[in-house]
Motif scaffolding. Structure first.
Motif, short mmCIF file in Angstrom:
data_model
loop_
_atom_site.label_atom_id
_atom_site.label_comp_id
_atom_site.label_asym_id
_atom_site.label_seq_id
_atom_site.Cartn_x
_atom_site.Cartn_y
_atom_site.Cartn_z
N MET A 49 57.08 19.03 96.64
CA MET A 49 57.86 18.86 96.23
C MET A 49 59.19 19.37 94.81
O MET A 49 60.11 19.88 94.74
N LYS A 50 58.01 19.25 93.21
CA LYS A 50 58.51 20.29 92.37
C LYS A 50 58.33 21.35 92.27
O LYS A 50 59.55 21.69 91.86
N GLU A 51 57.92 21.87 92.45
CA GLU A 51 57.99 23.41 93.21
C GLU A 51 58.67 24.02 94.20
O GLU A 51 60.10 25.18 93.74
N ARG A 52 59.64 23.10 94.81
CA ARG A 52 60.68 23.57 95.45
C ARG A 52 61.92 23.32 94.67
O ARG A 52 62.73 23.54 94.53
N LEU A 53 62.34 22.11 93.63
CA LEU A 53 62.63 22.17 92.89
C LEU A 53 63.03 23.11 91.51
O LEU A 53 64.01 23.57 91.22
N ALA A 54 61.90 23.73 91.55
CA ALA A 54 61.47 24.50 90.68
C ALA A 54 62.04 26.35 91.04
O ALA A 54 62.43 26.68 90.28
N ARG A 55 61.78 26.03 92.18
CA ARG A 55 62.69 27.28 92.86
C ARG A 55 64.04 27.37 93.20
O ARG A 55 64.71 28.27 92.60
N LEU A 56 64.92 25.77 93.62
CA LEU A 56 66.01 25.90 93.60
C LEU A 56 66.51 26.22 92.87
O LEU A 56 67.85 26.84 91.92
N LYS A 57 66.37 25.43 91.38
CA LYS A 57 66.50 25.83 90.18
C LYS A 57 66.61 27.36 89.71
O LYS A 57 68.01 27.60 88.86
N ARG A 61 69.15 29.28 91.30
CA ARG A 61 70.31 28.87 90.80
C ARG A 61 70.84 30.05 89.61
O ARG A 61 71.80 30.60 89.22
N ASP A 103 66.69 27.93 101.81
CA ASP A 103 67.13 26.97 100.21
C ASP A 103 68.41 27.97 99.62
O ASP A 103 69.33 26.73 99.69
N LEU A 134 71.57 24.91 99.21
CA LEU A 134 72.39 25.35 97.77
C LEU A 134 74.17 25.38 98.06
O LEU A 134 74.64 25.97 97.62
#
Length: 157
Positions: free
Chosen positions: A1-9, A12, A45, A49
């Motif tokens: 999950m942490k990698e997904r949040l970093a990827r989404l950031k 953006r 993703d 977003l």
């Protein structure tokens, strides 16, 4: 999950920073950032977003984030406020002092805050004609000025 949040950031940030015309180009940028994802994952993703495409005003389309048009309009307003109010910019290390015309320190500080420069930790507006800007450790006044000139090409030397 942490990698997904970093990827989404990262997605953006890339869409805000570069002119992204296709998923293939975005995948290339993500790979340079160290994210190895499939086209299907990227597509999910982008949907999450709520990324859209808008005309680039020429012959193509570029990715945009929701509210990007509003953000660009607000950014133009902040640029105008900054240019109208600032007198000079000086720095020492990672501290920047912006002198303003009398009564403009609040609007100039608000403008800097809303230009969303990654290397600005925060601003403090003085009582009347001074704004203090604190930069991240290792970021210099020259770096700050380079970022400001990207956002505000009209900024004088």
């Amino acid at each position: 999950m942490k990698e997904r949040l970093a990827r989404l950031k990262a997605i953006r940030k890339l869409i805000k920073t570069y002119r992204i015309e296709s998923q293939e180009i975005l995948l290339g940028h993500l790979q340079k950032e160290g994210f190895m994802v499939t086209q299907a994952t990227l597509s999910r993703d982008l949907k999450l977003l709520k990324v859209g495409k808008i005309s680039d005003g020429h012959n193509g389309y570029v990715y945009t984030l929701p509210g990007e048009d509003d953000r660009q309009e607000h950014e133009r307003t902040y640029v105008h406020d900054f240019l109208r109010g600032y007198v000079s910019i000086d720095w020492s290390g990672n501290m920047v002092v912006i002198r303003t015309y009398s009564g403009h320190s609040d609007s100039v500080a608000l403008a800097v805050d809303n230009l969303a420069l990654d290397d600005v930790l925060g601003t403090i507006a003085g009582r009347d004609n001074t704004v203090f800007v604190c930069l991240r450790e290792g970021i210099t006044g020259e770096d700050f000025m380079a970022q400001m000139r990207e956002k505000i090409p009209e900024l004088e030397d």
